[in-house]
Design a protein around this motif. Structure first.
Motif, PDB file in Angstrom:
ATOM      1  N   ALA A 116      33.701  24.547  63.955  1.00 50.20           N
ATOM      2  CA  ALA A 116      35.142  24.337  63.845  1.00 50.20           C
ATOM      3  C   ALA A 116      35.688  25.222  62.732  1.00 50.20           C
ATOM      4  CB  ALA A 116      35.415  22.870  63.531  1.00 50.20           C
ATOM      5  N   MET A 117      36.776  25.901  62.973  1.00 46.63           N
ATOM      6  CA  MET A 117      37.340  26.753  61.926  1.00 46.63           C
ATOM      7  C   MET A 117      38.857  26.741  61.978  1.00 46.63           C
ATOM      8  SD  MET A 117      36.379  30.463  63.460  1.00 46.63           S
ATOM      9  CE  MET A 117      34.651  30.149  63.765  1.00 46.63           C
ATOM     10  N   ALA A 118      39.457  26.821  60.797  1.00 49.23           N
ATOM     11  CA  ALA A 118      40.917  26.825  60.711  1.00 49.23           C
ATOM     12  C   ALA A 118      41.404  28.257  60.812  1.00 49.23           C
ATOM     13  CB  ALA A 118      41.338  26.212  59.390  1.00 49.23           C
ATOM     14  N   PRO A 119      42.628  28.463  61.310  1.00 48.99           N
ATOM     15  CA  PRO A 119      43.179  29.825  61.295  1.00 48.99           C
ATOM     16  C   PRO A 119      43.407  30.262  59.844  1.00 48.99           C
ATOM     17  CG  PRO A 119      44.841  28.239  61.990  1.00 48.99           C
ATOM     18  CD  PRO A 119      43.562  27.481  61.852  1.00 48.99           C
ATOM     19  N   PRO A 120      43.430  31.581  59.587  1.00 48.53           N
ATOM     20  CA  PRO A 120      43.653  32.026  58.209  1.00 48.53           C
ATOM     21  C   PRO A 120      45.026  31.596  57.703  1.00 48.53           C
ATOM     22  CG  PRO A 120      43.687  33.893  59.727  1.00 48.53           C
ATOM     23  CD  PRO A 120      43.258  32.707  60.516  1.00 48.53           C
ATOM     24  N   ARG A 121      45.105  31.297  56.401  1.00 51.83           N
ATOM     25  CA  ARG A 121      46.388  30.895  55.817  1.00 51.83           C
ATOM     26  C   ARG A 121      47.365  32.058  55.827  1.00 51.83           C
ATOM     27  NH1 ARG A 121      45.031  29.171  50.069  1.00 51.83           N
ATOM     28  NH2 ARG A 121      47.203  29.693  49.715  1.00 51.83           N
ATOM     29  N   ASP A 122      48.641  31.747  56.016  1.00 53.85           N
ATOM     30  CA  ASP A 122      49.666  32.783  55.987  1.00 53.85           C
ATOM     31  C   ASP A 122      50.155  32.899  54.543  1.00 53.85           C
ATOM     32  OD1 ASP A 122      51.519  34.622  56.669  1.00 53.85           O
ATOM     33  OD2 ASP A 122      52.951  33.187  57.511  1.00 53.85           O
ATOM     34  N   VAL A 123      49.481  33.756  53.769  1.00 53.32           N
ATOM     35  CA  VAL A 123      49.805  33.837  52.347  1.00 53.32           C
ATOM     36  C   VAL A 123      49.750  35.297  51.906  1.00 53.32           C
ATOM     37  CG1 VAL A 123      47.384  33.421  51.685  1.00 53.32           C
ATOM     38  CG2 VAL A 123      49.159  32.930  50.052  1.00 53.32           C
ATOM     39  N   ARG A 124      50.620  35.644  50.979  1.00 57.31           N
ATOM     40  CA  ARG A 124      50.598  37.003  50.425  1.00 57.31           C
ATOM     41  C   ARG A 124      50.401  36.838  48.920  1.00 57.31           C
ATOM     42  NH1 ARG A 124      49.297  41.311  51.072  1.00 57.31           N
ATOM     43  NH2 ARG A 124      50.257  43.195  50.272  1.00 57.31           N
ATOM     44  N   VAL A 125      49.268  37.290  48.420  1.00 58.56           N
ATOM     45  CA  VAL A 125      48.944  37.077  47.008  1.00 58.56           C
ATOM     46  C   VAL A 125      49.645  38.120  46.132  1.00 58.56           C
ATOM     47  CG1 VAL A 125      47.064  37.079  45.326  1.00 58.56           C
ATOM     48  CG2 VAL A 125      46.692  36.099  47.600  1.00 58.56           C
ATOM     49  N   PRO A 126      50.440  37.660  45.133  1.00 61.91           N
ATOM     50  CA  PRO A 126      51.078  38.629  44.237  1.00 61.91           C
ATOM     51  C   PRO A 126      50.037  39.258  43.300  1.00 61.91           C
ATOM     52  CG  PRO A 126      51.653  36.372  43.615  1.00 61.91           C
ATOM     53  CD  PRO A 126      50.742  36.268  44.790  1.00 61.91           C
ATOM     54  N   MET A 127      50.067  40.589  43.173  1.00 63.80           N
ATOM     55  CA  MET A 127      49.051  41.272  42.366  1.00 63.80           C
ATOM     56  C   MET A 127      49.529  41.460  40.932  1.00 63.80           C
ATOM     57  SD  MET A 127      47.234  43.912  45.000  1.00 63.80           S
ATOM     58  CE  MET A 127      46.681  44.902  43.669  1.00 63.80           C
ATOM     59  N   THR A 128      49.783  40.351  40.250  1.00 64.83           N
ATOM     60  CA  THR A 128      50.219  40.449  38.850  1.00 64.83           C
ATOM     61  C   THR A 128      49.014  40.858  37.989  1.00 64.83           C
ATOM     62  OG1 THR A 128      49.686  38.136  38.501  1.00 64.83           O
ATOM     63  CG2 THR A 128      51.932  38.622  39.186  1.00 64.83           C
ATOM     64  N   PRO A 129      49.255  41.493  36.826  1.00 64.36           N
ATOM     65  CA  PRO A 129      48.139  41.894  35.963  1.00 64.36           C
ATOM     66  C   PRO A 129      47.255  40.706  35.573  1.00 64.36           C
ATOM     67  CG  PRO A 129      50.205  42.823  35.158  1.00 64.36           C
ATOM     68  CD  PRO A 129      50.555  41.910  36.300  1.00 64.36           C
ATOM     69  N   GLU A 130      47.863  39.514  35.382  1.00 62.25           N
ATOM     70  CA  GLU A 130      47.083  38.327  35.000  1.00 62.25           C
ATOM     71  C   GLU A 130      46.126  37.941  36.128  1.00 62.25           C
ATOM     72  OE1 GLU A 130      50.561  38.249  34.995  1.00 62.25           O
ATOM     73  OE2 GLU A 130      50.673  38.763  32.862  1.00 62.25           O
ATOM     74  N   ARG A 131      46.649  37.953  37.349  1.00 65.07           N
ATOM     75  CA  ARG A 131      45.826  37.618  38.524  1.00 65.07           C
ATOM     76  C   ARG A 131      44.644  38.579  38.645  1.00 65.07           C
ATOM     77  NH1 ARG A 131      48.488  34.321  42.664  1.00 65.07           N
ATOM     78  NH2 ARG A 131      48.025  32.383  41.614  1.00 65.07           N
ATOM     79  N   VAL A 132      44.946  39.880  38.502  1.00 62.93           N
ATOM     80  CA  VAL A 132      43.914  40.906  38.656  1.00 62.93           C
ATOM     81  C   VAL A 132      42.838  40.732  37.578  1.00 62.93           C
ATOM     82  CG1 VAL A 132      43.464  43.396  38.619  1.00 62.93           C
ATOM     83  CG2 VAL A 132      45.477  42.525  39.789  1.00 62.93           C
ATOM     84  N   ALA A 133      43.281  40.450  36.339  1.00 59.73           N
ATOM     85  CA  ALA A 133      42.318  40.290  35.241  1.00 59.73           C
ATOM     86  C   ALA A 133      41.436  39.068  35.486  1.00 59.73           C
ATOM     87  CB  ALA A 133      43.063  40.149  33.918  1.00 59.73           C
ATOM     88  N   ARG A 134      42.045  37.977  35.931  1.00 61.30           N
ATOM     89  CA  ARG A 134      41.284  36.752  36.218  1.00 61.30           C
ATOM     90  C   ARG A 134      40.296  37.014  37.367  1.00 61.30           C
ATOM     91  NH1 ARG A 134      39.278  31.965  34.549  1.00 61.30           N
ATOM     92  NH2 ARG A 134      39.046  30.529  36.278  1.00 61.30           N
ATOM     93  N   GLY A 135      40.762  37.732  38.395  1.00 64.81           N
ATOM     94  CA  GLY A 135      39.906  38.041  39.540  1.00 64.81           C
ATOM     95  C   GLY A 135      38.719  38.897  39.142  1.00 64.81           C
ATOM     96  N   LYS A 136      38.954  39.870  38.276  1.00 61.53           N
ATOM     97  CA  LYS A 136      37.877  40.762  37.813  1.00 61.53           C
ATOM     98  C   LYS A 136      36.814  39.933  37.079  1.00 61.53           C
ATOM     99  CE  LYS A 136      37.406  44.738  34.648  1.00 61.53           C
ATOM    100  NZ  LYS A 136      36.251  45.406  35.208  1.00 61.53           N
ATOM    101  N   TYR A 137      37.299  39.011  36.231  1.00 65.99           N
ATOM    102  CA  TYR A 137      36.375  38.151  35.473  1.00 65.99           C
ATOM    103  C   TYR A 137      35.555  37.277  36.432  1.00 65.99           C
ATOM    104  CZ  TYR A 137      35.122  34.033  32.643  1.00 65.99           C
ATOM    105  OH  TYR A 137      34.457  32.991  32.060  1.00 65.99           O
ATOM    106  N   LEU A 138      36.206  36.696  37.415  1.00 67.12           N
ATOM    107  CA  LEU A 138      35.478  35.858  38.383  1.00 67.12           C
ATOM    108  C   LEU A 138      34.479  36.698  39.170  1.00 67.12           C
ATOM    109  CD1 LEU A 138      38.430  33.718  39.787  1.00 67.12           C
ATOM    110  CD2 LEU A 138      36.606  32.927  38.273  1.00 67.12           C
ATOM    111  N   PHE A 139      34.904  37.880  39.603  1.00 71.38           N
ATOM    112  CA  PHE A 139      34.084  38.770  40.428  1.00 71.38           C
ATOM    113  C   PHE A 139      32.829  39.208  39.694  1.00 71.38           C
ATOM    114  CE2 PHE A 139      32.776  42.680  42.470  1.00 71.38           C
ATOM    115  CZ  PHE A 139      33.082  42.510  43.804  1.00 71.38           C
ATOM    116  N   GLU A 140      33.003  39.571  38.400  1.00 71.26           N
ATOM    117  CA  GLU A 140      31.880  40.159  37.666  1.00 71.26           C
ATOM    118  C   GLU A 140      31.035  39.118  36.951  1.00 71.26           C
ATOM    119  OE1 GLU A 140      33.493  43.112  35.042  1.00 71.26           O
ATOM    120  OE2 GLU A 140      34.399  44.222  36.699  1.00 71.26           O
ATOM    121  N   VAL A 141      31.638  38.001  36.565  1.00 70.02           N
ATOM    122  CA  VAL A 141      30.910  37.078  35.696  1.00 70.02           C
ATOM    123  C   VAL A 141      30.643  35.718  36.356  1.00 70.02           C
ATOM    124  CG1 VAL A 141      30.855  35.964  33.437  1.00 70.02           C
ATOM    125  CG2 VAL A 141      31.977  38.191  33.686  1.00 70.02           C
ATOM    126  N   VAL A 142      31.699  34.995  36.696  1.00 68.64           N
ATOM    127  CA  VAL A 142      31.515  33.595  37.089  1.00 68.64           C
ATOM    128  C   VAL A 142      30.906  33.456  38.488  1.00 68.64           C
ATOM    129  CG1 VAL A 142      32.638  31.358  37.378  1.00 68.64           C
ATOM    130  CG2 VAL A 142      33.460  32.938  35.639  1.00 68.64           C
TER     131      VAL A 142
END
Ligand code: HEC
Length: 153
Positions: free
Chosen positions: A29-55
């Motif tokens: 069973a799978m849900a359709p993808p969410r209809d969302v557009r993520v804003p690429m703010t510098p804070e978001r990008v920095a948090r994402g980089k930290y999650l990607f590389e570390v956590v």
């Protein structure tokens, strides 16, 4: 007597084979993808980089690694560029953590943000295929909306 048993037995075998076949072939069973557009703010990008590389260590699987050096550090220029797991690791068959760079042709640049989120948290690829659970979605599914959106950013 034998003939009388043959028909119900064949029917039973066919039903069992059909049941097992269904278990193998059905899609989860799978849900359709969410209809969302993520804003690429510098804070978001920095948090994402930290999650990607570390956590969440997406880096450890999806990036090129230099195994001539101790513990195979990530090659910075090959971040997100895909990684083929060496046969010596003994995984079942050839396992590749695909290219997840924003490149439209080789990466996931053409995916919608909702499709990326669904792959990370639900383990469903863009085409609806279930991802091999070496990709950590059984754990990433507990990630908050904020964090998964930061990864997408
Ligand atoms: C332990 C290794 C591992 C880690 C850590 C990992 N992945 Fe994966 N990932 C994989 C593998 C292997 C696949 C391919 C599975 C398949 O093809 O069935 C995959 C598939 C994907 C896909 C789908 C790509 C496609 O083309 O189908 C995305 C998106 C993805 N990973 C993102 C991430 C993100 C973001 C993280 C960090 C939060 C992450 N992965 C962490 C191994 C990993």
């Amino acid at each position: 007597m034998k003939r009388m048993l043959l028909l119900p037995l064949t029917a039973l075998l066919l039903a069992a084979a059909g049941g097992v076949g269904w278990l193998f072939l059905r899609k989860p069973a799978m849900a359709p993808p969410r209809d969302v557009r993520v804003p690429m703010t510098p804070e978001r990008v920095a948090r994402g980089k930290y999650l990607f590389e570390v956590v969440a260590d997406c880096d450890g699987c999806h990036s090129e690694r230099d195994f001539t050096r101790f513990a195979g550090p990530v090659v910075v220029s090959g971040r997100g560029n895909a990684f083929r797991f060496p046969v010596e690791m003994g995984l079942p068959g050839e396992v590749i953590a695909p290219n997840i760079t924003p490149d439209v042709e080789t990466g996931i640049g053409a995916w919608s943000d909702g499709e990326k989120i669904r792959a990370i948290r639900d383990g469903v690829s863009r085409d609806g295929r279930a991802l091999f659970p070496l990709m950590g979605y059984p754990r990433y599914r507990y990630m908050s909306d904020q964090d998964v959106e930061s990864l997408v950013a």
